[in-house]
Design a protein around this motif. Structure first.
Motif, short mmCIF file in Angstrom:
data_model
loop_
_atom_site.label_atom_id
_atom_site.label_comp_id
_atom_site.label_asym_id
_atom_site.label_seq_id
_atom_site.Cartn_x
_atom_site.Cartn_y
_atom_site.Cartn_z
N ILE A 20 14.34 3.16 9.28
CA ILE A 20 13.34 3.73 9.73
C ILE A 20 13.08 4.93 8.44
O ILE A 20 12.56 5.71 8.15
N SER A 21 14.79 5.02 8.36
CA SER A 21 15.01 6.43 7.12
C SER A 21 14.54 6.17 6.54
O SER A 21 13.78 7.04 5.67
N ILE A 22 14.63 5.17 5.59
CA ILE A 22 14.39 4.02 4.46
C ILE A 22 12.35 4.34 4.10
O ILE A 22 12.31 4.51 2.96
N ALA A 23 12.19 3.29 5.20
CA ALA A 23 10.16 3.06 5.41
C ALA A 23 9.78 4.62 5.77
O ALA A 23 8.41 4.29 5.25
N ILE A 156 8.68 -4.91 5.79
CA ILE A 156 7.27 -5.17 4.79
C ILE A 156 6.91 -4.30 4.39
O ILE A 156 6.26 -4.90 2.68
N LYS A 157 7.42 -3.26 4.75
CA LYS A 157 6.60 -1.60 3.41
C LYS A 157 7.86 -1.87 2.62
O LYS A 157 7.86 -2.19 1.78
N VAL A 158 9.16 -1.76 3.13
CA VAL A 158 9.64 -2.03 1.51
C VAL A 158 9.98 -3.12 1.30
O VAL A 158 10.04 -2.80 -0.75
N VAL A 159 10.26 -4.33 1.59
CA VAL A 159 9.64 -5.66 0.49
C VAL A 159 8.80 -5.62 -0.37
O VAL A 159 8.83 -5.58 -1.91
N ILE A 166 9.21 -4.51 -9.44
CA ILE A 166 9.57 -6.40 -9.68
C ILE A 166 8.60 -6.35 -10.51
O ILE A 166 8.59 -6.38 -11.69
N VAL A 167 7.20 -7.00 -10.31
CA VAL A 167 6.27 -7.49 -10.73
C VAL A 167 5.50 -6.68 -11.99
O VAL A 167 5.84 -7.39 -13.25
N ILE A 289 -0.95 -5.24 3.65
CA ILE A 289 0.16 -4.15 3.99
C ILE A 289 -0.43 -3.10 4.46
O ILE A 289 0.65 -2.20 5.00
N VAL A 290 -1.38 -2.44 3.72
CA VAL A 290 -2.06 -1.59 4.31
C VAL A 290 -1.58 -1.40 5.89
O VAL A 290 -1.63 -0.12 6.26
#
Length: 470
Positions: A20-23, A156-159, A166-167, A289-290
């Motif tokens: 939760i804190s990361i995303a 999902i958002k973080v990945v 990376i891309v 994703i959105v």
């Protein structure tokens, strides 16, 4: 229903709080809204996001300092109550509740619009209604189910962001198979790094600051975890790299790979980049994703409104029924109350979609800044008091206190003032001012009624009158 004496359940695990804190900072505003900022600012949008992010980093550090001392579901509303006065806690608590119930309505409509991309025949109002009901049931079931849904939405958002970075960097520096390094020519070759002038970067900050709303949810959720101090400490310490990597990093990739004035960027910057590097079905992927980001925001909104309303009820600043908990320790009535505007929006969206959406967005426009301002002022007062009475309680400390706190307060006031001179934001400031005025008047009425009830409850004492001689 059980009464609130049993308290909110401590069912959020460390992994829930971590994700939760990361995303929490990754919303639809990054995936979609960043396009308009880049298009109006140029590559200098990187600076706009960095400066706005720095302001939010300071706010989160202040909030972390207070949350480590007193982790509570009321969070900054409770801190404002204690540090500034009951009027401040009442006002900011109800404004924040209003902000998120509006977000719930907006995200339900936005989510329905995305789903219509795949299923054209389903009416927008029906999809919006279904999304609201499903995520309401998720929150009603237990706080753990909220945590699980939010964990996977956030993952999902973080990945996605990590894969995008990376891309993107692979193509920028020529690491991708069969590609020539793009370099940084797009950042300087189309009118320079600040093609619209430095003033556009400052204007960008005003727009961007609202994208970060949601980072503070982890402080509210701290009240329902077994290790609140540890969770809040980790969240506030990691907010720096989260903002740098997810926001500043993503915007840097977009402006490096594509010309800032590209029409595709204005429409959807992430889709434009993925299509540019040849990712198949880029639009389909980003729509998913959105949608995930929107559902995450809707899920968080339902959670946040209910806990803020629960906290207000605890302080007798909202009807006491919102303190009632289910057997699993969930404030069901408070959760359902948060969907109120959503159902109204669903009905009104059927008759006048554009008018409703615009009014909802504008009426809550500047509340985020008011919340940040109250957090900063509360921290300033609480810190001074704690340093005199209980310095050992300060597990996390705001950097360079009080200098950075004062700087943050000045910056927020500057943004609020600047909104009055920006035509596209003047309505937001005005409507938020009206809503704030209504809440303040409500507090005055509430206080007077409370005082009259107290006065009526006092026992009547009759003093013995002296005899009057003839």
């Amino acid at each position: 229903m059980n009464q609130s004496q049993s308290g909110l359940k401590k069912e959020l695990k460390t992994r829930h709080m971590t994700m939760i804190s990361i995303a929490g900072v990754i919303g639809a505003g990054l995936f979609v809204g960043s396009g308009s900022v880049i298009h109006s600012t140029g590559p200098g949008a990187i600076v706009s996001y960095a400066l706005a992010g720095l302001l939010v980093i300071f706010i989160m550090r202040m909030l972390g300092e207070m949350s480590a001392v007193n982790p509570t579901s009321g969070s900054f509303s409770q801190y404002a109550h204690d540090a500034i006065g009951p009027w401040a806690g009442f006002t900011i608590g109800w404004l924040y509740w209003f902000f998120w119930v509006i977000v719930i309505a907006i995200e339900a409509i936005a989510g329905a619009g995305i789903i219509q991309y795949w299923f054209h025949d389903i009416p927008l109002w029906l999809t919006s209604l279904i999304l609201t009901i499903v995520l309401t049931l998720t929150n009603v079931y237990s706080v753990k189910s909220f945590g699980e849904f939010e964990y996977w939405f956030s993952l999902i958002k973080v990945v996605t962001i990590i894969a995008f970075l990376i891309v993107g960097f692979a193509f920028i520096f020529g690491f991708a198979p069969g590609s020539e390094p793009v370099g940084l020519s797009n950042m300087t070759g189309k009118g320079g790094f600040f093609p619209e002038g430095v003033s556009s970067v400052l204007l960008g900050i005003v727009v961007v600051i609202f994208s970060f709303m949601g980072t503070e949810i982890v402080a509210i959720a701290a009240g329902e975890t077994a290790n609140p101090i540890e969770s809040v400490t980790k969240a506030t310490r990691s907010v720096v790299w989260r903002i740098i990597v997810f926001y500043v990093g993503s915007i840097a990739v977009v402006v490096a790979l594509l010309p800032w004035n590209s029409a595709n960027i204005l429409e959807s910057p992430f889709v434009a980049v993925l299509e540019h590097v040849g990712v198949p079905a880029a639009a389909q992927i980003m729509n998913f994703i959105v949608l995930t980001a929107v559902l995450s925001c809707l899920n968080s909104g339902l959670y946040t409104t209910s806990r803020m309303l629960y906290s207000l009820a605890e302080r007798n600043e909202a009807p006491r029924r919102f303190m009632k908990l289910s057997k699993k320790g969930v404030p069901v009535q408070a959760i359902v109350a948060g969907t109120f505007f959503s159902y109204i929006a669903v009905v009104m969206n059927y008759f006048s979609p554009e008018t409703v959406f615009l009014f909802l967005v504008n009426s809550s426009g500047a509340i985020a800044l008011l919340v940040y301002l109250v957090i900063a002022v509360s921290q300033l007062r609480m810190r001074k008091k704690l340093e005199k009475t209980n310095p050992e309680a300060l597990k996390i400390k705001m950097w360079l206190f009080p200098f950075l706190t004062y700087l943050t307060i000045i910056a927020i006031c500057g943004i609020l003032v600047s909104m009055a001179f920006i035509s596209s934001m003047r309505d937001e400031l005005l409507l938020t001012g009206i809503i704030t005025g209504i809440v303040l008047i409500s507090y005055i009425v509430f206080r007077k009624r409370k005082e009259s009830v107290k006065a009526a409850a006092k026992p009547v004492t009759t003093q013995q009158q002296p005899d009057i001689l003839p």
